[in-house]
Design a protein around this motif. Structure first.
Motif, PDB file in Angstrom:
ATOM      1  N   UNK A 241      49.379  20.888 -26.174  1.00 30.88           N
ATOM      2  CA  UNK A 241      48.315  20.346 -25.321  1.00 30.88           C
ATOM      3  C   UNK A 241      47.503  21.476 -24.684  1.00 30.88           C
ATOM      4  N   UNK A 242      48.182  22.522 -24.225  1.00 29.09           N
ATOM      5  CA  UNK A 242      47.487  23.654 -23.596  1.00 29.09           C
ATOM      6  C   UNK A 242      46.579  24.368 -24.594  1.00 29.09           C
ATOM      7  N   UNK A 243      47.076  24.496 -25.820  1.00 31.31           N
ATOM      8  CA  UNK A 243      46.286  25.129 -26.886  1.00 31.31           C
ATOM      9  C   UNK A 243      45.002  24.339 -27.103  1.00 31.31           C
ATOM     10  N   UNK A 244      45.121  23.011 -27.141  1.00 33.73           N
ATOM     11  CA  UNK A 244      43.954  22.143 -27.343  1.00 33.73           C
ATOM     12  C   UNK A 244      42.969  22.287 -26.184  1.00 33.73           C
ATOM     13  N   UNK A 245      43.495  22.345 -24.951  1.00 38.60           N
ATOM     14  CA  UNK A 245      42.617  22.457 -23.778  1.00 38.60           C
ATOM     15  C   UNK A 245      41.807  23.759 -23.819  1.00 38.60           C
ATOM     16  N   UNK A 246      42.437  24.846 -24.247  1.00 40.80           N
ATOM     17  CA  UNK A 246      41.738  26.130 -24.341  1.00 40.80           C
ATOM     18  C   UNK A 246      40.587  26.051 -25.336  1.00 40.80           C
ATOM     19  N   UNK A 247      40.833  25.420 -26.477  1.00 35.09           N
ATOM     20  CA  UNK A 247      39.780  25.300 -27.495  1.00 35.09           C
ATOM     21  C   UNK A 247      38.642  24.420 -26.994  1.00 35.09           C
ATOM     22  N   UNK A 248      38.964  23.373 -26.250  1.00 36.75           N
ATOM     23  CA  UNK A 248      37.933  22.485 -25.694  1.00 36.75           C
ATOM     24  C   UNK A 248      37.046  23.263 -24.720  1.00 36.75           C
ATOM     25  N   UNK A 249      37.667  24.079 -23.873  1.00 38.51           N
ATOM     26  CA  UNK A 249      36.890  24.876 -22.913  1.00 38.51           C
ATOM     27  C   UNK A 249      35.952  25.836 -23.633  1.00 38.51           C
ATOM     28  N   UNK A 250      36.403  26.426 -24.729  1.00 37.06           N
ATOM     29  CA  UNK A 250      35.528  27.336 -25.506  1.00 37.06           C
ATOM     30  C   UNK A 250      34.331  26.577 -26.055  1.00 37.06           C
ATOM     31  N   UNK A 251      34.562  25.369 -26.540  1.00 34.01           N
ATOM     32  CA  UNK A 251      33.470  24.568 -27.088  1.00 34.01           C
ATOM     33  C   UNK A 251      32.476  24.184 -25.984  1.00 34.01           C
ATOM     34  N   UNK A 252      32.988  23.879 -24.805  1.00 31.12           N
ATOM     35  CA  UNK A 252      32.101  23.508 -23.700  1.00 31.12           C
ATOM     36  C   UNK A 252      31.246  24.707 -23.275  1.00 31.12           C
ATOM     37  N   UNK A 253      31.834  25.890 -23.272  1.00 31.14           N
ATOM     38  CA  UNK A 253      31.093  27.093 -22.893  1.00 31.14           C
ATOM     39  C   UNK A 253      29.992  27.405 -23.906  1.00 31.14           C
ATOM     40  N   UNK A 254      30.296  27.160 -25.177  1.00 26.13           N
ATOM     41  CA  UNK A 254      29.331  27.472 -26.245  1.00 26.13           C
ATOM     42  C   UNK A 254      28.245  26.402 -26.380  1.00 26.13           C
ATOM     43  N   UNK A 255      28.465  25.228 -25.730  1.00 30.28           N
ATOM     44  CA  UNK A 255      27.503  24.121 -25.813  1.00 30.28           C
ATOM     45  C   UNK A 255      27.176  23.765 -27.268  1.00 30.28           C
ATOM     46  N   UNK A 256      28.177  23.858 -28.137  1.00 34.89           N
ATOM     47  CA  UNK A 256      27.941  23.647 -29.572  1.00 34.89           C
ATOM     48  C   UNK A 256      27.950  22.179 -29.965  1.00 34.89           C
ATOM     49  N   UNK A 257      28.340  21.307 -29.031  1.00 31.69           N
ATOM     50  CA  UNK A 257      28.509  19.914 -29.413  1.00 31.69           C
ATOM     51  C   UNK A 257      27.190  19.164 -29.627  1.00 31.69           C
ATOM     52  N   UNK A 258      26.049  19.786 -29.266  1.00 27.74           N
ATOM     53  CA  UNK A 258      24.763  19.130 -29.526  1.00 27.74           C
ATOM     54  C   UNK A 258      24.396  19.219 -31.011  1.00 27.74           C
ATOM     55  N   UNK A 259      25.037  20.111 -31.721  1.00 26.59           N
ATOM     56  CA  UNK A 259      24.944  20.171 -33.186  1.00 26.59           C
ATOM     57  C   UNK A 259      26.376  20.226 -33.719  1.00 26.59           C
ATOM     58  N   UNK A 260      27.074  19.085 -33.672  1.00 26.32           N
ATOM     59  CA  UNK A 260      28.525  19.070 -33.926  1.00 26.32           C
ATOM     60  C   UNK A 260      28.925  19.562 -35.306  1.00 26.32           C
ATOM     61  N   UNK A 261      29.967  20.391 -35.303  1.00 29.53           N
ATOM     62  CA  UNK A 261      30.487  20.950 -36.553  1.00 29.53           C
ATOM     63  C   UNK A 261      31.968  20.643 -36.760  1.00 29.53           C
TER      64      UNK A 261
END
Length: 491
Positions: A241-261
Motif C-alpha cells: 500500500x505504501x509503495x502505491x501511495x508513493x507512486x500516486x504522489x509522483x503522478x500528482x506532482x507531474x500532473x500527467x493525468x490530464x493526458x493519461x498513460x
C-alpha cells in the motif's frame, strides 16, 4: 463441593441443550462435521491440511457440505455441477465477498477484491474499462509483456546452461508487467525498492499457516495483540500500500493525468471528474487498494503458474519438444508471436490449459458470502454464510476428465488435434467475481512461456531424475524449490 457439582452439571446440561438446539435449527443446512462448542467443526478440515483436504471432506459429506467455524457456517461446494449451480446459476446471491476479521483487516472494504456493493461494482467496472483503454487484448500491452519476456530470456541466458532457479526471475517479470500497467514504467531488477515490493507480495501471498489464520478469524480481539505470522503478513500488505501511495504522489506532482498513460493517471482523472458526484467511490484510498489488488492477485498466481509450467515441461521433455516443433513449424525462427497466434497453435494452447488444470495453484477459489437465504440442491444456504468453491475438485473431477490427476494435453484436443474449450476449465473462477485480470494472465503466460521455449530447451540438472510434482501446501500451492538447465537452442 456440592455447589461445584451442581454448577458443573448445569453447565454440561446447557451445552447439551445448546447442541440439540443447533441440530434442530440447522436441520435443513448441508451436512458436515459435528460442530463442537466454540471451535465448531473446523477441527475436521484443519487438523491436517493437505492437497486433498477439501476433497476428503466433500467425499464424506457430499458436494455441498457445511463446516462450522465457531458460530459461522462455511459452505463447501465441490464438483463441476455444484460449483456451476452456485457460482453461475445463483451468481447474484453469491456475489458478495465475506467481511471476516482477517479479510476486513487487510482489505478495509476498499478496492476490488475485498469490497462489496456499490463500491465493488464501480471499482471493478472502472478497472475493466481502463485496462481495455491501456491496450488489454491489443498490441500495445503485448509490447510491454514482450519487453519483460526479452529481459527474462536474457536473465536465463546468463546462466549459460548451468542449473538455475527460475522463481525470482519469473516473479520479477510478472511484477514488472503490472508496474508498467499501473505506474507507466518498469523497474530495474536491481532496484532495491522494487525488490522489497516483490518480497512483500511473496510474503502476503504465502500466508500458509492455516492454524494462525483460523485463530485470527475466530479470536481477532486476542490475535491482534499477539505475535505471529499474521503480523508479518499485515506488514507486507502495508508495504505494498505504501509503495502505491508513493507512486500516486509522483503522478500528482507531474500532473500527467490530464493526458493519461497508465492506470493511476486514468484513476486520478476520474477522481477529478467525479468530484461533485455524491455517489462516487473514486478516491485515493480506493485507488491504493485497487493497485494493491492488481499486485497481490496478479503477481502470485501468474508467476506460480509459470513455475509449474517449466517444471512440468522439464519433467515431460517429449511434450516440451512437441510444443517447440509446433511453434517452429508455424512461425519459423524469425517471426514475433502475438497472443492472437495462439489460435494457430492448438497443441501449445492445450498444453498451457492442461498445466493450469493439473496444477491449479490455490487451495480454493476466492470466498463468497450469501446475500439471502437460498435453496440449492435441496439444502438451505442461509444469508451470511461463507461460500468456499473448491475449484480444484472441478479441475480434477473424475466425471469430467479422462485422467484427472495426470498431465494430459489431450484433455483439450479433439481426435483431429484441434483445440477444444472446456466449460469445466475454471482456474479463474466463475460468475460475478470471475478474475478481473484473466485475459492479462492468459496473455502473459502465453508470451512469456513461448519466448522461453523458443530460446531454450529445459533439462534436468545432472544427477536429478525428476523434479517433485508435489506442491507445498498452503492457501497457495507452490512447487518445491527446484533448479533446471536452460540450454540455448541453436539459431
Amino acid at each position: 463441593m456440592g455447589i461445584w457439582v451442581l454448577l458443573t452439571t448445569g453447565l454440561v446440561a446447557l451445552l447439551i441443550l445448546d447442541f440439540l438446539r443447533q441440530l434442530w435449527t440447522h436441520r435443513h443446512y448441508p451436512p458436515g462435521p459435528i460442530s463442537l462448542p466454540i471451535i465448531g467443526g473446523i477441527w475436521r478440515a484443519a487438523s491436517r491440511l493437505s492437497e486433498d483436504t477439501l476433497i476428503k471432506v466433500e467425499k464424506q459429506y457430499g458436494n455441498i457440505c457445511c463446516v462450522w467455524v465457531g458460530h459461522l457456517p462455511v459452505i463447501g461446494v465441490s464438483g463441476f455441477q455444484a460449483v456451476k449451480e452456485v457460482l453461475i446459476n445463483h451468481a447474484e446471491a453469491f456475489s458478495e465477498r465475506p467481511l471476516s476479521p482477517f479479510l476486513k483487516a487487510i482489505g478495509r472494504e476498499r478496492g476490488i477484491i475485498l469490497s462489496n456493493g456499490h463500491t465493488w461494482k464501480q471499482q471493478r467496472r472502472f478497472s475493466l474499462v481502463t485496462l481495455r483503454k491501456l491496450g488489454l487484448g491489443k498490441k500495445g500491452m503485448e509490447h510491454q509483456i514482450k519487453e519483460e519476456a526479452q529481459q527474462l530470456v536474457e536473465t536465463f541466458a546468463r546462466a549459460k546452461g548451468q542449473p538455475l532457479d527460475p522463481s525470482l526471475s519469473i516473479t520479477n517479470a510478472v511484477s514488472n508487467v503490472i508496474c508498467a500497467v499501473t505506474f507507466g514504467h518498469r523497474f530495474s531488477l536491481e532496484d532495491e525498492k522494487f525488490q522489497k515490493l516483490v518480497g512483500a507480495i511473496d510474503v502476503a501471498s504465502k500466508f500458509q499457516d492455516s492454524i494462525v489464520f483460523l485463530l485470527y478469524e475466530m479470536f481477532p480481539w486476542i490475535m491482534k495483540h499477539l505475535p505471529g505470522t499474521h503480523k508479518k503478513v499485515f506488514s507486507a500488505f502495508e508495504l505494498v500500500l505504501s509503495f502505491a501511495r508513493e507512486e500516486i504522489e509522483k503522478h500528482k506532482e507531474q500532473q500527467s493525468f490530464h493526458e493519461p498513460q497508465d492506470f493511476i493517471d486514468f484513476y486520478l482523472l476520474q477522481i477529478e471528474k467525479s468530484r461533485n458526484d455524491p455517489n462516487s467511490t473514486y478516491d485515493e484510498e480506493n485507488l491504493v487498494h485497487c493497485i494493491h489488488d492488481f499486485f497481490i492477485a496478479g503477481t502470485e498466481t501468474t508467476s506460480t503458474s509459470l513455475r509449474w509450467s517449466l517444471l512440468l515441461l522439464t519433467n515431460h521433455p517429449d511434450i516440451q519438444d512437441k510444443v517447440y516443433k509446433e511453434i517452429e513449424d508455424v512461425f519459423g525462427s524469425s517471426c514475433s508471436i502475438c497472443y492472437q497466434d495462439i489460435k494457430k497453435l492448438p497443441y501449445t494452447n492445450a498444453v498451457i490449459h492442461e498445466m493450469q488444470r493439473s496444477k491449479y495453484n490455490l487451495l480454493f477459489g476466492g470466498p463468497r458470502q450469501c446475500t439471502k437465504d437460498v435453496k440449492v440442491n435441496g439444502y438451505l444456504i442461509p444469508k451470511g454464510a461463507f461460500i468456499v468453491s473448491d475449484l480444484r475438485s472441478v479441475l480434477l473431477d473424475p466425471e469430467r476428465w479422462e485422467t484427472p490427476v495426470g498431465f494430459n494435453p489431450n484433455h483439450f484436443l479433439d481426435k483431429d488435434g484441434n483445440f477444444v474449450a472446456r466449460e469445466e476449465f475454471l482456474p479463474f473462477g466463475a460468475g460475478a467475481r470471475v478474475c478481473l485480470a484473466e485475459q492479462l494472465a492468459r496473455i502473459e503466460i502465453f508470451i512469456l512461456l513461448t519466448s522461453l521455449l523458443r530460446a531454450f530447451r529445459f533439462q534436468l540438472p545432472e544427477g536429478v531424475e525428476k523434479l517433485s510434482p508435489d506442491p507445498i501446501v498452503g492457501f497457495t500451492f507452490h512447487p518445491h524449490p527446484y533448479k533446471i538447465c536452460a540450454v540455448p537452442r541453436c539459431c
